[in-house]
Design an enzyme around this catalytic site. Sequence first.
Site, PDB file in Angstrom:
ATOM      1  CG  HIS A 180      43.487  44.485  39.464  1.00  0.00           C
ATOM      2  ND1 HIS A 180      43.973  43.240  39.786  1.00  0.00           N
ATOM      3  CD2 HIS A 180      44.442  45.079  38.706  1.00  0.00           C
ATOM      4  CE1 HIS A 180      45.164  43.079  39.240  1.00  0.00           C
ATOM      5  NE2 HIS A 180      45.469  44.181  38.573  1.00  0.00           N
TER       6      HIS A 180
ATOM      7  CB  SER B 142      40.988  49.564  38.246  1.00  0.00           C
ATOM      8  OG  SER B 142      42.129  50.222  37.727  1.00  0.00           O
TER       9      SER B 142
ATOM     10  CG  ASN C 225      38.277  42.012  41.024  1.00  0.00           C
ATOM     11  OD1 ASN C 225      38.361  41.597  42.184  1.00  0.00           O
ATOM     12  ND2 ASN C 225      39.335  42.083  40.226  1.00  0.00           N
TER      13      ASN C 225
ATOM     14  CG  ASP D  10      42.676  41.296  37.244  1.00  0.00           C
ATOM     15  OD1 ASP D  10      41.709  41.175  38.025  1.00  0.00           O
ATOM     16  OD2 ASP D  10      43.806  40.830  37.499  1.00  0.00           O
TER      17      ASP D  10
HETATM   18  C1  GRF Z   1      43.582  44.768  48.137  1.00  0.00           C
HETATM   19  O1  GRF Z   1      44.770  45.466  48.070  1.00  0.00           O
HETATM   20  C2  GRF Z   1      43.103  44.466  46.746  1.00  0.00           C
HETATM   21  O2  GRF Z   1      43.438  45.445  45.825  1.00  0.00           O
HETATM   22  C3  GRF Z   1      43.827  43.197  46.459  1.00  0.00           C
HETATM   23  O3  GRF Z   1      43.835  42.496  47.657  1.00  0.00           O
HETATM   24  C4  GRF Z   1      43.797  43.408  48.719  1.00  0.00           C
HETATM   25  C5  GRF Z   1      42.708  43.018  49.652  1.00  0.00           C
HETATM   26  O4  GRF Z   1      42.862  43.588  50.880  1.00  0.00           O
HETATM   27  N1  GRF Z   1      43.243  42.482  45.354  1.00  0.00           N
HETATM   28  P1  GRF Z   1      41.793  43.322  52.022  1.00  0.00           P
HETATM   29  O5  GRF Z   1      41.635  41.819  52.176  1.00  0.00           O
HETATM   30  O6  GRF Z   1      40.520  43.996  51.635  1.00  0.00           O
HETATM   31  O7  GRF Z   1      42.411  43.939  53.241  1.00  0.00           O
END
Ligand code: GRF
Length: 221
Positions: free
Chosen positions: A112, A139, A110, A148
């Site tokens: 995050h 991360s 994942n 997370d």
């Molecule tokens: C990213 O910023 C990720 O860290 C968060 O959601 C966003 C996803 O962006 N969990 P995308 O859909 O890949 O443009």
Amino acid sequence: MTEPLKTTVLISGGGSNLQALIDARDSGRLNVDITHVISNVADAGGLDRAERAGISSSVLPHGDFDSRDAFDRALALLIAASAPDLVVLAGFMRIIGAPVLEPFQGRLINLHPSLLPLYRGTETYRRAIESGDRQHGASIHFVTAQLDGGPVISQVTIPIETQDSPDTLAARLSPEEHALIVATVELFTRHRVECADDVVLVDGLTLVQPLQLQADGRLDP
Ligand code: GRF
């Protein structure tokens, strides 16, 4: 060349991180076969990105299910149908439980947007700014039952500027996330990373600190 890593990507939104993986695949940097994209949101922009790249996709709206467990069981079946070596949660905004975690343990990662263990959950940018932090980041971790909270593989760090809002910070972090996800998936394509007993192993050695993304796009201890 070894077989491409069969990769399934789970999304809920715009899919810019999915796009980074597609672009890295197309440029030859990543030896991946993105076999399937799954979204829990029907109008997620990332579904268009998958279609443009010729990748099959499925929509699994969580609202269609009576319980979290029923959604998880359906999701597990859908993931299993694409027989992935790796499952990447790239902006997938659902907590997943045992029906998904158990069959894919060690193959689920994942992205995050925080320097874990700081700021699990949502609104990480606002929380980091309000705490007066000097830096923020993203991360990538193995997914476990703890939100997370799984073992962290890699991170990227950026400074927080005095004038930053959550939006400007998120916008500056986004391209760094793209670089991080590509570099981290590349480790998996080279079979250099695994998870054993909640510990990350890189090249068979225990990772004491998360790998850090360098300016040249490489991950170093
Ligand atoms: C990213 O910023 C990720 O860290 C968060 O959601 C966003 C996803 O962006 N969990 P995308 O859909 O890949 O443009």
